[in-house]
Design an enzyme around this catalytic site. Structure first.
Site, mmCIF file in Angstrom:
data_model
loop_
_atom_site.group_PDB
_atom_site.id
_atom_site.type_symbol
_atom_site.label_atom_id
_atom_site.label_comp_id
_atom_site.label_asym_id
_atom_site.label_seq_id
_atom_site.Cartn_x
_atom_site.Cartn_y
_atom_site.Cartn_z
ATOM 1 N N SER A 102 0.834 -1.203 0.000
ATOM 2 C CA SER A 102 0.000 0.000 0.000
ATOM 3 C C SER A 102 0.865 1.247 0.000
ATOM 4 O O SER A 102 1.645 1.476 -0.910
ATOM 5 C CB SER A 102 -0.961 -0.037 1.186
ATOM 6 O OG SER A 102 -1.860 1.033 1.116
ATOM 7 N N ASP A 135 -11.636 -2.473 -4.939
ATOM 8 C CA ASP A 135 -12.198 -2.564 -3.607
ATOM 9 C C ASP A 135 -12.691 -1.193 -3.212
ATOM 10 O O ASP A 135 -12.701 -0.268 -4.005
ATOM 11 C CB ASP A 135 -11.192 -3.139 -2.612
ATOM 12 C CG ASP A 135 -10.030 -2.212 -2.360
ATOM 13 O OD1 ASP A 135 -9.995 -1.140 -2.978
ATOM 14 O OD2 ASP A 135 -9.180 -2.565 -1.538
ATOM 15 N N HIS A 188 -9.317 -4.845 0.417
ATOM 16 C CA HIS A 188 -8.115 -4.048 0.604
ATOM 17 C C HIS A 188 -7.188 -4.627 1.664
ATOM 18 O O HIS A 188 -5.979 -4.523 1.553
ATOM 19 C CB HIS A 188 -8.519 -2.619 0.986
ATOM 20 C CG HIS A 188 -7.356 -1.681 1.065
ATOM 21 N ND1 HIS A 188 -6.625 -1.295 -0.024
ATOM 22 C CD2 HIS A 188 -6.790 -1.074 2.141
ATOM 23 C CE1 HIS A 188 -5.677 -0.470 0.349
ATOM 24 N NE2 HIS A 188 -5.743 -0.318 1.664
#
Length: 770
Positions: free
Chosen positions: A147, A196, A225
């Site tokens: 991420s 998502d 996620h």
């Protein structure tokens, strides 16, 4: 202006857990540093690393002895090391890698604030730690970015020419593209980097399309996620990627035309955050940065790339095959046209339909012959094998038969050895059985002996009970006589002293024990100078000095006659202030968790009591059958001196008990503790009659002695500031504070015809108060 926009963007982009999920704890004994939520592991180290931007980050290193690579893990947003701990352990075990994870500045227990520039400095510090502290090489390091961590991961990878591989978990194209579907890279976007609720599916798809050498993609159905790790495909593909990287050569110079990055793995249910280095790594159209080449200038090559993305209903455009390049499309069209022209060419008009059919049959026969020849070639090995002479096969069969016969002989030999071993084991079993029978007979004999011994023991116990009953009656009478002799019933009323009558420097190095001679003005003191001295309290002069002790403070026991024939002084090398005397029995306690009862007439120990908590003070009760003990755990215990068992226990103090004192009537017991409290108990019920305290009163040591006046109206205790505090027992009021010592007061005592108060301090001084 750029600083302002970066600051605002950082506040919108970073979400550290609040409060942090862990604390950094240092074990006081071993000095081991660990996370507060988890116990210490031998293969896990917790580190504090200073960065070049003045912050300090917390890192977690997991060691695997089977590891060939080391993974530098940059975790995602809204997480810290406390939440990633278990995942780090699992990845290290299953992937067989060493793993270093860290918290960005402002995350977890890392100092500073989370900003884009700080994350660059954070990952550089973690990378230097692997190189300098753990001896890792650049060719053995795999960067892992999840991420928001994909940004600093790719930025660092762009500057490492010999890096082994990269693993991106849910990366993003940029921070702005998470919120708006823009196609350009703007100067104020701090994160230039499947479907998502957090990040749009197009990020992952775009990154995969930009990979020049793609790895097998994986679309996780139902992935979101924050739950890709829960899918079994996640670990399977990660293992496959590590295995591929391990088998591949470490130098891939042909791939490094712009950025020397050998391998890329992308896990994604969506694309994660990518910092400005994303555009340096994947240069797409309309993503030109100042003073940097685009993909059209210098193409970037990436190997071993594949995606982990959640499942999403994809449109026809997403699933359709990519269009062919122009030159390949033209070539395929020309070939197609030439085939059509060949079949559409006009046939000769001079051939009849039968001739045409005959020609077609001939062409079919030629095709069948060609196919037969091909099949004949394919079956040639089998035909050759069948055509070999039978003599050769007979030789092979003969050789096999000889081998089988040899194996049969070996089986016979093994069977013989097993038979012999079985005979030996049967003989041993018979011997064991005979031995067991002998043991059973011995056990029966022992049981008979035990029964007889128990019967004899019962008879002895009955006899001892008779003798002990007589002894108990004698001791009770003796206690009443000693009570009368000591003047415990008829005593003069005590007065509260107000001034110091004499100050005497009695001993060198300190005086820890003082005692008045019975019904006399003589005061006996024991000091660290190995002497016992007798003083006249009226004149303050020395009467006599006794020598003979080998060292330490001296303990003076409370049963003395006028001629000092029963004065007992014990050095404190191993027993500090823990003695009691009644009649012919002496009670002692030591640091080995034991309390012993001694017969002074016979000269040996009659009973030993072992207890888990060390004893600081001892005192017999008036009947001589029970005694009291104060312990380090803060408890007061009452013991049966004959049986050596606890008959009563009460939590007297929250810290160690320093002294206990039985009043002259035998009904009250005063205890002092390191919690600076002085508690008065009723020995008949073990209930607290009063608690005495003062703001300035501090107990000086583990063996400081307090006392009760002979008329039981006053409670007196010394303090570490050199003062002596006197309370009224009846109403707990403070009666007087005496000041005359320059060092901590260790002991107080009442005595003499007028109930004189004396005190001793750590410097060896005595004060006689009036």
């Amino acid at each position: 202006m750029g600083g302002v926009t970066s600051s605002v963007a950082a506040k919108l982009a970073f979400f550290p857990p609040s409060p942090p999920s862990y604390e950094v704890v240092t074990e006081p004994e071993s000095g081991v540093v660990r996370l507060s939520r988890y116990h210490h592991r031998e293969n896990v180290e917790v580190l504090r690393l200073p960065t070049r931007r003045g912050t300090e980050i917390v890192a977690l290193y997991v060691r695997n002895p089977m590891a060939a690579f080391t993974v530098l893990y940059s975790h995602g947003n809204a997480a810290d090391l406390g939440q990633m701990y278990e995942l780090f352990l699992e990845l290290s075990i299953h992937l067989r890698v060493n793993l270093l994870g860290y918290d960005y500045s402002g995350y977890g227990q890392s100092s500073g604030k989370p900003t884009e520039q700080n994350t660059y400095a954070d990952i550089e510090t973690a990378y230097k730690c692997l190189i300098e502290n753990y001896g890792a090489k650049e060719e053995e390091i795999i960067l892992y970015g999840q991420s928001v961590g994909s940004g600093p991961t790719v930025d660092l990878a762009a500057r490492l020419p010999h890096l082994r591989a990269i693993m991106l978990h849910s990366p993003i194209l940029s921070g702005l593209r998470v919120m708006y579907p823009v196609k350009r890279t703007y100067w104020f976007d701090i994160y230039k980097g499947t479907s998502d609720e957090v990040v749009d599916f197009s990020h992952g798809k775009k990154l995969w399309e930009l990979c020049n050498e793609k790895y097998e993609p994986l679309w996780l159905k139902g992935g979101k996620h924050c739950d890709l790790e829960l899918f079994p495909e996640y670990l399977t593909h990660a293992k496959k990627f590590i295995s591929t990287v391990e088998k591949s050569p470490s130098q891939r110079s042909t791939w490094r035309k712009v950025q020397n990055i050998p391998g890329l793995l992308v896990f994604s249910h969506h694309s994660g955050f990518g910092f400005s280095s994303m555009n340096r790594f994947w240069n797409g159209p309309n993503q030109r940065r100042p003073h940097q080449p685009t993909s059209a200038d210098k193409p970037v090559r990436v190997a071993f790339g594949f995606l982990f993305l959640p499942s999403k209903t994809r449109s026809h455009q997403e699933t359709a095959l990519p269009p062919l390049p122009p030159h390949q499309s033209s070539i395929r069209a020309k070939n197609w046209k030439r085939n059509i022209d060949r079949f559409d060419a006009p046939r000769p008009l001079d051939l009849s339909s039968e001739e045409i059919g005959t020609a077609a049959i001939k062409r079919a026969i030629r095709a069948l012959r060609k196919r037969h020849l091909l099949e004949e070639g394919a079956h040639a090995p089998a035909i050759n094998a069948l055509s070999r002479p039978l003599v050769a096969q007979g030789l092979e069969w003969k050789e096999k038969a000889e081998n089988l016969e040899l194996e049969l002989q070996q089986c016979y030999k093994a069977h013989t050895r097993l038979s012999e071993q079985l005979v030996v084991e049967i003989a041993e079993c018979r011997k064991s059985k005979a031995l067991v029978q002998e043991k059973e007979e011995s056990i029966n004999n022992l049981q008979n002996d035990i029964s007889l011994a128990r019967l004899m023991q019962c008879e002895d116990m009955m006899q001892q009970l008779k003798v002990s009953s007589i002894e108990q009656l004698r001791q009770q009478v003796d206690g009443i006589v000693r009570q009368r002799e000591a003047g415990y019933v008829d005593h003069a009323e005590s007065t509260v002293p107000s001034s110091c009558k004499h100050t005497i420097h009695a001993h060198e190095g300190g005086c820890g024990s003082i005692l008045f001679q019975h019904n006399s003005d003589k005061l006996i003191s024991g000091g660290q100078d190995r002497t016992v001295k007798i003083w006249d309290t009226k004149s303050g002069t020395l009467s006599s000095t006794l020598h003979g002790c080998l060292g330490g403070y001296l303990i003076l026991l409370s049963r003395m006659t006028t001629d000092l024939s029963l004065l007992l002084a014990v050095q404190t090398t191993y027993m500090y202030g823990r003695l009691a005397l009644v009649g012919r029995n002496l009670l002692s306690a030591a640091y080995d968790h034991t309390m012993k009862v001694w017969d002074l007439v016979k000269g040996y120990c009659t009973n030993t009591i072992i207890f888990q908590s060390n004893c600081n003070s001892l005192s017999y009760t008036m009947d001589g059958l029970t005694f009291c003990s104060g312990h380090v755990d803060g408890n007061l215990r009452i013991w049966d001196s004959r049986m050596g068992k606890v008959v009563g226990e009460v939590a007297a103090h929250s810290q160690a008990v320093t002294s206990i004192y039985v009043s002259q009537s035998g009904n009250l017991l005063l205890t002092s503790g390191r919690d600076n409290l002085h508690n008065l108990f009723d020995l008949r019920t073990l209930e607290i009659c009063g608690t005495f305290r003062a703001n300035g009163n501090r107990v000086a040591s583990n063996w400081s002695r307090s006392c009760i006046s002979p008329d039981e109206k006053c409670v007196t205790a010394g303090s570490s500031d050199g003062s002596i505090y006197i309370w009224s027992r009846l109403n707990n009021n403070m009666l007087s504070i005496l000041e005359g010592h320059s060092s901590p007061v260790l002991s107080c005592a009442y005595g003499g015809p007028g109930n004189t108060l004396a005190s001793a301090d750590k410097n060896g001084n005595l004060c006689i108060w009036c």
